[in-house]
Motif scaffolding. Sequence first.
Motif, PDB file in Angstrom:
ATOM      1  N   UNK A 175     -10.887  12.326 -63.367  1.00 44.26           N
ATOM      2  CA  UNK A 175     -11.612  11.055 -63.251  1.00 44.26           C
ATOM      3  C   UNK A 175     -13.066  11.336 -62.877  1.00 44.26           C
ATOM      4  N   UNK A 189      -2.540  -2.731 -60.878  1.00 47.35           N
ATOM      5  CA  UNK A 189      -2.981  -2.140 -62.140  1.00 47.35           C
ATOM      6  C   UNK A 189      -2.927  -3.127 -63.307  1.00 47.35           C
ATOM      7  N   UNK A 226      -6.053   4.642 -67.979  1.00 47.26           N
ATOM      8  CA  UNK A 226      -5.648   4.829 -66.588  1.00 47.26           C
ATOM      9  C   UNK A 226      -4.341   4.072 -66.327  1.00 47.26           C
ATOM     10  N   UNK A 227      -4.264   2.854 -66.849  1.00 48.41           N
ATOM     11  CA  UNK A 227      -3.110   2.007 -66.563  1.00 48.41           C
ATOM     12  C   UNK A 227      -1.837   2.606 -67.135  1.00 48.41           C
ATOM     13  N   UNK A 228      -1.903   3.177 -68.337  1.00 50.74           N
ATOM     14  CA  UNK A 228      -0.677   3.689 -68.947  1.00 50.74           C
ATOM     15  C   UNK A 228      -0.338   5.095 -68.453  1.00 50.74           C
ATOM     16  N   UNK A 229      -1.307   5.783 -67.847  1.00 49.89           N
ATOM     17  CA  UNK A 229      -1.016   7.144 -67.409  1.00 49.89           C
ATOM     18  C   UNK A 229      -0.318   7.151 -66.058  1.00 49.89           C
ATOM     19  N   UNK A 230      -0.321   6.028 -65.370  1.00 50.86           N
ATOM     20  CA  UNK A 230       0.345   5.980 -64.080  1.00 50.86           C
ATOM     21  C   UNK A 230      -0.366   6.792 -63.014  1.00 50.86           C
ATOM     22  N   UNK A 231      -1.688   6.924 -63.142  1.00 56.34           N
ATOM     23  CA  UNK A 231      -2.448   7.665 -62.134  1.00 56.34           C
ATOM     24  C   UNK A 231      -2.355   6.949 -60.798  1.00 56.34           C
ATOM     25  N   UNK A 232      -2.290   7.727 -59.707  1.00 54.75           N
ATOM     26  CA  UNK A 232      -2.252   7.118 -58.379  1.00 54.75           C
ATOM     27  C   UNK A 232      -3.607   6.491 -58.059  1.00 54.75           C
ATOM     28  N   UNK A 233      -3.561   5.340 -57.402  1.00 55.63           N
ATOM     29  CA  UNK A 233      -4.792   4.633 -57.072  1.00 55.63           C
ATOM     30  C   UNK A 233      -5.737   5.491 -56.248  1.00 55.63           C
ATOM     31  N   UNK A 272      -7.114  18.361 -61.868  1.00 57.84           N
ATOM     32  CA  UNK A 272      -6.189  17.426 -61.245  1.00 57.84           C
ATOM     33  C   UNK A 272      -6.564  16.039 -61.729  1.00 57.84           C
ATOM     34  N   UNK A 273      -5.679  15.061 -61.508  1.00 55.27           N
ATOM     35  CA  UNK A 273      -6.058  13.710 -61.943  1.00 55.27           C
ATOM     36  C   UNK A 273      -7.386  13.247 -61.338  1.00 55.27           C
ATOM     37  N   UNK A 298      -2.825   0.479 -56.919  1.00 60.39           N
ATOM     38  CA  UNK A 298      -1.442   0.700 -57.331  1.00 60.39           C
ATOM     39  C   UNK A 298      -0.711  -0.621 -57.535  1.00 60.39           C
ATOM     40  N   UNK A 299      -0.982  -1.574 -56.632  1.00 62.18           N
ATOM     41  CA  UNK A 299      -0.251  -2.835 -56.699  1.00 62.18           C
ATOM     42  C   UNK A 299      -0.758  -3.723 -57.829  1.00 62.18           C
TER      43      UNK A 299
END
Lengths: 523, 268
Positions: free
Chosen positions: A288, A512, A358-365, A283-284, A509-510
């Motif tokens: 990590x 990134x 991480x920033x481009x993958x759109x992973x949840x915070x 999982x994401x 999330x807010x």
Amino acid sequence: MVAHLLRLKAILLRNGFRRSPWQLVGVAAAGLYGLFLVALLFMGLFYLGGTDPGFAAAVLVPAVSAAVLGWALLPVLATGVDLTLDPARFTTFTVRPWELVAGLLLSGFIGVPGLVTLFLFAGQALAWRQVPAAAAVAVPCGVLAAVLCLALARLTTTAASALTASRRFRDAAAVLLIVPLLGLGPVLTVVVAGFEDALGWLPRAAAVLGWTPLGSFAAVPADVAAGSWGTAAVRLALSLAYLAAVVGLWKRTLERALETPREGPRGGRTASGLGAFARFPATPWGAVAARCLAYWRRDPRYAVAILAVPLVPAMMWVVAVQAGSTALMLWTGPIVAVLLAFSISADVSYDSTAFALHATSGIRGVHDRLGRVAACAVFALPAVLAAAVLPPVLLGEARLLPGVAGLSLGALASGFGVASVASARFTYAVPPPGESPFKNPPGAGMRMVVVQLATMWVMGLLLLPPLALLVAHLVTGNAAFGWAGLVAGPALGAVLLVAGVRLGGRWFDARVPELMQATVLNR
Amino acid sequence: MTMPLPSLPPATPPVTQPAPAIAMRGLAKRFADKVAVNGISLDVPAGSFYGLVGPNGAGKTTALSMVTGLLRPDAGQVWVHGADVWADPRAAKAMMGVLADGVRLFDRLTGRQLVTYAGLLRGMDRDTVAARAGDLLHVLGLEESAGKLVVDYSAGMAKKIALATALIHAPRVLVLDEPFEAVDPVSAASIRGILADYVAHGGTVVVSSHVMDLVQRMCSHVAVIAGGNLLAAGTVDAVRAGGSLEDRFVELVGGGSATGGLSWLHTS
């Protein structure tokens, strides 16, 4: 050419300020601290001037020797106090060696440590003010000793750079070098404890050091003050020879480094398979966690934090033995817990610009936060349990076990919560990946100190309830408080952990892109 | 002949048919006292191979960073297949594969681990990731180095492994900042092959590059950026207007007249 290099150094310093105002604040703070130190030591020098010349020499020669030794060794430990003028960058220019040597050497004075050393060494004249001839000799001797410091620092770093060019060596050395550094505290307490005898051995030490490269310059004015001009002349000649030898040696190693530019050794270990990636859930957050765990194993910047685990009990033991009370050892668990939890509070800063993935993958915070906590918890949980359980049991204080264990586990969990929030919001400049863990970007100190202190304080405040329960147990002897702590600590910690990961995740999330740009700026 | 720039009113989702893969409207960014990107509006049609060219410091990387969600724009909007990058970043990012320029990689991982990491971060299942990672490493010629730490890779190998991390989740749009920098000709050819195949099967690629010749041969569309402004955009044939793209570029951007001035450099 020499003036050119000095100007280059000044420009580099000034441009660093333009990049980040925090750097200016950091240098200003370092400068103020330096000024304070200079003022304090000048008062000391002034006081020495009023005492017996023999005593002044007995203090000054060992003090200067220690400073010179520090200049020789500390830059190697920290892989270069200052690499802004890295000789390797001049490989492609045809600069005459002597000009390069003089330029690089004198450029060391542009910077707080160099200036402070220069002023203090020259200020030795204050201590010899009763004998004008000695004071007059002390100024040039002090300046030359300062030059010797810079030359020694350059020599040792250049000589060591051949070794440190290998990544594996750097990684290993960086981790191993923390041992003496952390051990410095206990050693110092032992030394200070023996200070009463110091008056006995200082003159002898001064006499010996006065003939070594470390202290010979400082001993010259003492000879003059004592009226033994012959000895002074011999010692000055010897000192100059030492200085010439150091500069000459450095020039030779420098020339060799310039003629055969170092190249990064290739190769290195290979690993088949996926390592931790195969063991964590696919999982994401699991990814990590697996990635962070790989970093905990392979990145010396993290390894330093791990090494602190065995060192904390060792240092506590030294302190406890000196204090004559082994009860101090009971705090090992909570301290190890806070240290380990704190170690992930700069995780995004440590990622550096690799954070772009991480920033481009759109992973949840939340997943990002959770993964980092999970990786650290894998080894932090057993380590903290051991540190919490062993001391009370071994000291025959098993009755305190519940309270200590509750406090330790609570400290770890709530610490993780605080760190998850801190690393999502407060980035600061850290040593970049692949560099020595001790090589902080110049002037990074201020923001780093503020953030770290604030994080530590919040962690401490949130620990008050289980701490109060443990103290209540210690004071009243009522075991119920201990058992309450065993429940309250982990429960409160769990709540704070969930809250911290959630809040950190929302901030993440807010923010990134802002986090990403912060890593770019800190690069 | 330059194609007229699209002049849709800002802040309206694009309505052209079919919906463009990437639509930028009035994208702008200022750093301190320097305007890096000065209100760029550009449509990247779905299925196009779009080249973004411009001199150093033109704002290419800044513009692409705002498209990929790495840098918050001061003004303007970006849509990726209709998803607003800055209002619904997760939906937009799921459709994009990104190769950012000048950023580090998680280089303490092995090549295979890094590619796997990128897949798992995107929420893919383990078996798909393993299969695709194997394929990517094979196609990019990194199979032998798959077990080496990325920190020990050469610059070209690092670029290729970074490209693999951008491809693993089979994105609909690829945004590649300087993908051919430091890559040897053989690898560059294989990367071009992969990208051409990807476009032929419906994918959209945006590449930034300094190499006009490459863009002219490889791309279907091109946009010229200089000083943060969009100077020309359209199909490669329309922008180059019969000449070579390089000549047209120099003409648009200006400069380039000062050749032959260094007489002291003539050694004979």
